[in-house]
Design a protein around this motif. Structure first.
Motif, mmCIF file in Angstrom:
data_model
loop_
_atom_site.group_PDB
_atom_site.id
_atom_site.type_symbol
_atom_site.label_atom_id
_atom_site.label_comp_id
_atom_site.label_asym_id
_atom_site.label_seq_id
_atom_site.Cartn_x
_atom_site.Cartn_y
_atom_site.Cartn_z
ATOM 1 N N ARG A 18 0.836 -1.208 0.000
ATOM 2 C CA ARG A 18 0.000 0.000 0.000
ATOM 3 C C ARG A 18 0.865 1.250 0.000
ATOM 4 N NH1 ARG A 18 -3.407 -3.142 3.401
ATOM 5 N NH2 ARG A 18 -2.355 -2.375 5.271
ATOM 6 N N ASN A 39 -2.360 -3.554 -9.069
ATOM 7 C CA ASN A 39 -2.780 -4.953 -8.978
ATOM 8 C C ASN A 39 -2.364 -5.597 -7.660
ATOM 9 O OD1 ASN A 39 -4.067 -5.055 -11.448
ATOM 10 N ND2 ASN A 39 -2.310 -5.869 -12.553
ATOM 11 N N ARG A 41 -1.641 -4.095 -4.811
ATOM 12 C CA ARG A 41 -2.383 -3.495 -3.701
ATOM 13 C C ARG A 41 -3.779 -4.105 -3.606
ATOM 14 N NH1 ARG A 41 -2.636 2.728 -4.075
ATOM 15 N NH2 ARG A 41 -3.942 2.193 -5.850
ATOM 16 N N ARG A 42 -4.445 -4.240 -4.711
ATOM 17 C CA ARG A 42 -5.769 -4.866 -4.705
ATOM 18 C C ARG A 42 -5.673 -6.309 -4.216
ATOM 19 N NH1 ARG A 42 -7.072 -4.036 -9.658
ATOM 20 N NH2 ARG A 42 -6.387 -6.044 -10.494
ATOM 21 N N ASP A 45 -4.794 -6.408 -0.383
ATOM 22 C CA ASP A 45 -5.964 -5.968 0.389
ATOM 23 C C ASP A 45 -6.994 -7.103 0.460
ATOM 24 O OD1 ASP A 45 -4.904 -3.485 0.899
ATOM 25 O OD2 ASP A 45 -6.102 -2.427 -0.619
ATOM 26 N N LYS A 73 -7.390 -12.697 -7.527
ATOM 27 C CA LYS A 73 -7.665 -11.261 -7.441
ATOM 28 C C LYS A 73 -6.680 -10.370 -8.200
ATOM 29 C CE LYS A 73 -11.209 -11.622 -4.644
ATOM 30 N NZ LYS A 73 -12.576 -11.237 -5.088
#
Length: 204
Positions: A18, A39, A41-42, A45, A73
């Protein structure tokens, strides 16, 4: 490595990603799709959210869940590569392997999938020396983690003068020279996070 340490490591990775997502995206914009930071970070998370809802009694369970979530993800090459790495680590730990052997399994999984070798200007340029450094010092988990983090950082910086031979960056040919590889950079973040959470009593 126990489940508490594995969760702390993954949380540390998520925090670092992040914090450095813009940097990773900037590096990727120079020689790739420009989406590496976004990508990852998503993905991490989503990993944090998945682990909050999951029963993970052992470190292997934590890392397998991490890998499975990343595959589902994260877009591009990063999801399958990092997902395979974490799943391979988790499966090795489930079989009571050492952390050193689990990291070796991660490298094997990445190289099998991505077909990259050291010098190709990929995440392997940080991952391979980190795994080797950890194994060489594995009698002391904290020292091994610090050695791996230092080796990963050195490998990351060593990608700058290389010409890419794998991945989208390879399409640029000589124009890829002079840029730090984003995958090697995120790999170095992962090992820095491991060093940050590994104490002298963390086990091998």
């Amino acid at each position: 490595m126990d489940a508490v340490l594995a969760r702390a490591w993954v949380a540390g990775i998520a925090s670092a990603v992040r914090d450095r997502a813009d940097e990773l995206t900037r590096l990727d914009a120079a020689i790739g799709d420009g989406d590496h930071g976004v990508n990852l970070r998503r993905g991490f998370d989503a990993v944090v959210a998945a682990l909050e809802a999951a029963e993970t009694p052992a470190a292997g369970d934590v890392l397998v869940k991490t890998g499975t979530t990343l595959v589902s993800k994260v877009g591009g090459a990063s999801g399958p590569l990092y997902g395979s790495a974490f799943r391979a680590m988790g499966k090795a730990l489930r079989q009571e392997s050492s952390v050193a052997r689990a990291l070796e399994a991660a490298l094997e999984a990445v190289q099998k999938l991505g077909k990259a070798a050291p010098g190709d200007k990929t995440m392997v340029d940080a991952l391979a020396p980190a795994v080797e450094a950890y194994s060489a010092a594995s009698d002391d988990a904290a020292r091994a983690a610090r050695a791996a983090a230092a080796a990963a950082a050195d490998g990351m910086r060593a990608t700058i003068p290389l010409q890419a031979r794998k991945g989208r960056a390879s399409y640029l040919g000589a124009r890829s020279v002079g840029h730090q590889d984003p995958g090697a950079t995120s790999t170095a973040l992962i090992f820095a996070a491991l060093a940050a959470v590994t104490g002298p009593d963390s086990g091998r």
